[in-house]
Design a protein around this motif. Structure first.
Motif, PDB file in Angstrom:
ATOM      1  N   ALA A  12       0.810  -1.067  -0.302  1.00 21.48           N
ATOM      2  CA  ALA A  12       0.267  -0.053  -0.154  1.00 21.48           C
ATOM      3  C   ALA A  12       1.129   1.092  -0.404  1.00 21.48           C
ATOM      4  CB  ALA A  12      -0.805   0.207   1.200  1.00 21.48           C
ATOM      5  N   LEU A  13       2.273   1.513   0.834  1.00 19.94           N
ATOM      6  CA  LEU A  13       2.406   2.500   0.467  1.00 19.94           C
ATOM      7  C   LEU A  13       3.359   2.639  -0.436  1.00 19.94           C
ATOM      8  CD1 LEU A  13       5.028   1.964   3.916  1.00 19.94           C
ATOM      9  CD2 LEU A  13       2.756   3.843   3.510  1.00 19.94           C
ATOM     10  N   LEU A  14       3.822   1.758  -1.169  1.00 22.65           N
ATOM     11  CA  LEU A  14       4.484   2.265  -2.653  1.00 22.65           C
ATOM     12  C   LEU A  14       3.486   2.148  -3.335  1.00 22.65           C
ATOM     13  CD1 LEU A  14       6.652  -1.503  -2.958  1.00 22.65           C
ATOM     14  CD2 LEU A  14       7.061   0.801  -3.153  1.00 22.65           C
ATOM     15  N   VAL A  15       2.192   1.818  -3.510  1.00 23.05           N
ATOM     16  CA  VAL A  15       1.361   2.632  -3.961  1.00 23.05           C
ATOM     17  C   VAL A  15       1.287   3.608  -3.925  1.00 23.05           C
ATOM     18  CG1 VAL A  15      -1.324   2.621  -4.867  1.00 23.05           C
ATOM     19  CG2 VAL A  15      -0.315  -0.058  -4.804  1.00 23.05           C
ATOM     20  N   GLY A  16       1.466   4.191  -2.957  1.00 20.50           N
ATOM     21  CA  GLY A  16       1.226   5.648  -2.135  1.00 20.50           C
ATOM     22  C   GLY A  16       2.144   6.506  -3.068  1.00 20.50           C
ATOM     23  N   THR A  17       3.284   5.617  -2.684  1.00 16.89           N
ATOM     24  CA  THR A  17       4.892   6.478  -3.517  1.00 16.89           C
ATOM     25  C   THR A  17       5.138   6.862  -4.514  1.00 16.89           C
ATOM     26  OG1 THR A  17       5.931   5.358  -1.356  1.00 16.89           O
ATOM     27  CG2 THR A  17       7.302   6.291  -3.477  1.00 16.89           C
ATOM     28  N   ALA A  18       3.918   5.683  -5.604  1.00 14.66           N
ATOM     29  CA  ALA A  18       3.843   6.112  -6.670  1.00 14.66           C
ATOM     30  C   ALA A  18       3.062   6.893  -6.969  1.00 14.66           C
ATOM     31  CB  ALA A  18       3.426   4.264  -7.247  1.00 14.66           C
ATOM     32  N   GLU A  19       1.937   7.546  -6.376  1.00 12.99           N
ATOM     33  CA  GLU A  19       1.279   8.460  -6.535  1.00 12.99           C
ATOM     34  C   GLU A  19       2.040   9.633  -5.447  1.00 12.99           C
ATOM     35  OE1 GLU A  19      -2.650   5.830  -6.099  1.00 12.99           O
ATOM     36  OE2 GLU A  19      -2.388   7.340  -4.456  1.00 12.99           O
ATOM     37  N   GLY A  20       2.966   9.606  -5.787  1.00 14.05           N
ATOM     38  CA  GLY A  20       3.524  10.737  -5.380  1.00 14.05           C
ATOM     39  C   GLY A  20       3.796  11.383  -3.600  1.00 14.05           C
ATOM     40  N   ASP A  21       3.501  10.245  -2.931  1.00 15.77           N
ATOM     41  CA  ASP A  21       3.111  10.424  -1.322  1.00 15.77           C
ATOM     42  C   ASP A  21       4.592  10.303  -0.888  1.00 15.77           C
ATOM     43  OD1 ASP A  21       1.735  10.692   1.502  1.00 15.77           O
ATOM     44  OD2 ASP A  21       0.479   9.161   0.290  1.00 15.77           O
ATOM     45  N   THR A  57      19.032   3.292  -2.628  1.00 17.15           N
ATOM     46  CA  THR A  57      18.079   2.448  -3.101  1.00 17.15           C
ATOM     47  C   THR A  57      17.201   2.992  -2.848  1.00 17.15           C
ATOM     48  OG1 THR A  57      19.967   0.906  -2.032  1.00 17.15           O
ATOM     49  CG2 THR A  57      17.371  -0.178  -2.118  1.00 17.15           C
ATOM     50  N   PHE A  58      16.977   3.976  -1.756  1.00 12.83           N
ATOM     51  CA  PHE A  58      15.619   4.499  -1.464  1.00 12.83           C
ATOM     52  C   PHE A  58      15.371   5.588  -3.193  1.00 12.83           C
ATOM     53  CE2 PHE A  58      16.190   2.562   2.695  1.00 12.83           C
ATOM     54  CZ  PHE A  58      14.483   2.128   2.719  1.00 12.83           C
ATOM     55  N   LEU A  59      16.617   5.409  -3.308  1.00  9.66           N
ATOM     56  CA  LEU A  59      16.025   6.472  -4.541  1.00  9.66           C
ATOM     57  C   LEU A  59      15.634   5.601  -5.712  1.00  9.66           C
ATOM     58  CD1 LEU A  59      19.325   8.670  -5.064  1.00  9.66           C
ATOM     59  CD2 LEU A  59      16.634   9.710  -4.670  1.00  9.66           C
ATOM     60  N   LYS A  60      16.007   4.577  -6.572  1.00  8.76           N
ATOM     61  CA  LYS A  60      15.231   3.285  -6.746  1.00  8.76           C
ATOM     62  C   LYS A  60      13.852   3.281  -6.598  1.00  8.76           C
ATOM     63  CE  LYS A  60      19.788   1.196  -8.194  1.00  8.76           C
ATOM     64  NZ  LYS A  60      20.672  -0.083  -7.724  1.00  8.76           N
ATOM     65  N   VAL A  61      13.506   2.857  -5.300  1.00  6.85           N
ATOM     66  CA  VAL A  61      12.098   3.262  -4.185  1.00  6.85           C
ATOM     67  C   VAL A  61      11.584   3.477  -5.003  1.00  6.85           C
ATOM     68  CG1 VAL A  61      10.572   2.590  -2.629  1.00  6.85           C
ATOM     69  CG2 VAL A  61      13.178   1.015  -2.423  1.00  6.85           C
ATOM     70  N   TRP A  62      12.052   4.758  -4.724  1.00  7.62           N
ATOM     71  CA  TRP A  62      11.040   6.226  -5.330  1.00  7.62           C
ATOM     72  C   TRP A  62      11.055   5.865  -7.083  1.00  7.62           C
ATOM     73  CZ3 TRP A  62       7.582   9.493  -3.460  1.00  7.62           C
ATOM     74  CH2 TRP A  62       7.715  10.797  -3.710  1.00  7.62           C
ATOM     75  N   SER A  63      11.850   6.171  -7.863  1.00  8.44           N
ATOM     76  CA  SER A  63      11.465   5.732  -8.980  1.00  8.44           C
ATOM     77  C   SER A  63      10.879   4.825  -9.808  1.00  8.44           C
ATOM     78  CB  SER A  63      13.202   6.066  -9.949  1.00  8.44           C
ATOM     79  OG  SER A  63      14.178   4.940  -9.824  1.00  8.44           O
ATOM     80  N   MET A  64      11.241   3.970  -9.185  1.00 10.76           N
ATOM     81  CA  MET A  64      10.782   2.270  -9.895  1.00 10.76           C
ATOM     82  C   MET A  64       8.975   1.934  -8.508  1.00 10.76           C
ATOM     83  SD  MET A  64      10.689  -0.164  -6.814  1.00 10.76           S
ATOM     84  CE  MET A  64       9.819  -1.203  -7.423  1.00 10.76           C
TER      85      MET A  64
END
Length: 192
Positions: A12-21, A57-64
């Motif tokens: 769920a947090l990754l979905v939010g991250t993908a939406e720019g949250d 690594t967290f920059l990769k998480v943000w971008s992917m």
């Protein structure tokens, strides 16, 4: 193990991250950065390099994040451990290695009385310089660099967004360098 009080799951947090949250991303970082740092420090044997690997690594998480498939083969945490480990191994491969016979004797790492006196003097100079910083910069630097609080946690403590905290840290370091230059010291490396 995560409990329901810990908030939403990683997917769920990754979905939010993908939406720019940014809060979702911050929660992911807070949840996983410490174990990732421990892993990276153990593999690399160097806190500075470990910190860089985890940040990358967290920059990769943000971008992917938008490409993450919740029903994928691995849990997010498993994937994250793998990415950090691979980044550490890549970094180790790039480090030049000297032949063992060229290394020589290991240096005695116990600080001499001169080293301790110099460290004490550096600390005193740093305290004087930090006292001249604007209060918010002083607090941010103290938390993050000297209190060893992560940038996300420092942001939370200061009630700032992560990007605002990082900008405050950058300004604080720049101001500190100027103050130290005014004292005749050519950079943070001379006192840290």
């Amino acid at each position: 193990m995560r409990t329901p009080e810990d908030g939403p799951g990683d997917d769920a947090l990754l979905v939010g991250t993908a939406e720019g949250d940014r809060k979702a991303f911050q929660c992911l970082m807070e949840r996983h950065s410490k174990p990732m740092l421990v892993l990276a420090q153990r593999v690399l044997g160097n806190a500075h390099d470990a910190d860089e690997v985890v940040q990358e690594t967290f920059l990769k998480v943000w971008s992917m994040a938008s490409r993450w498939e919740p029903e994928g083969r691995a849990k997010f945490s498993t994937w994250l451990y793998r990415v950090v480990l691979n980044a550490c191994l890549d970094r180790l491969r790039r480090m030049p290695m000297a032949p063992l016979d060229e290394v020589g004797e290991l240096a005695d790492r116990t600080p001499s009385s001169m080293d301790r006196a110099l460290a004490q003097q550096r600390h005193h100079i740093l305290i004087q310089a930090m006292a001249q910083l604007p209060p918010r910069q002083q607090t941010a630097l103290s938390l993050h660099y000297f209190g060893e609080v992560s940038a996300p946690r420092a942001a939370e403590i200061l009630n700032l967004s992560l990007s605002a905290c990082e900008a405050l840290l950058a300004r604080g370091k720049k101001t500190l360098r100027k103050i130290l230059a005014g004292m005749g010291i050519n950079g943070l490396g001379d006192v840290l």
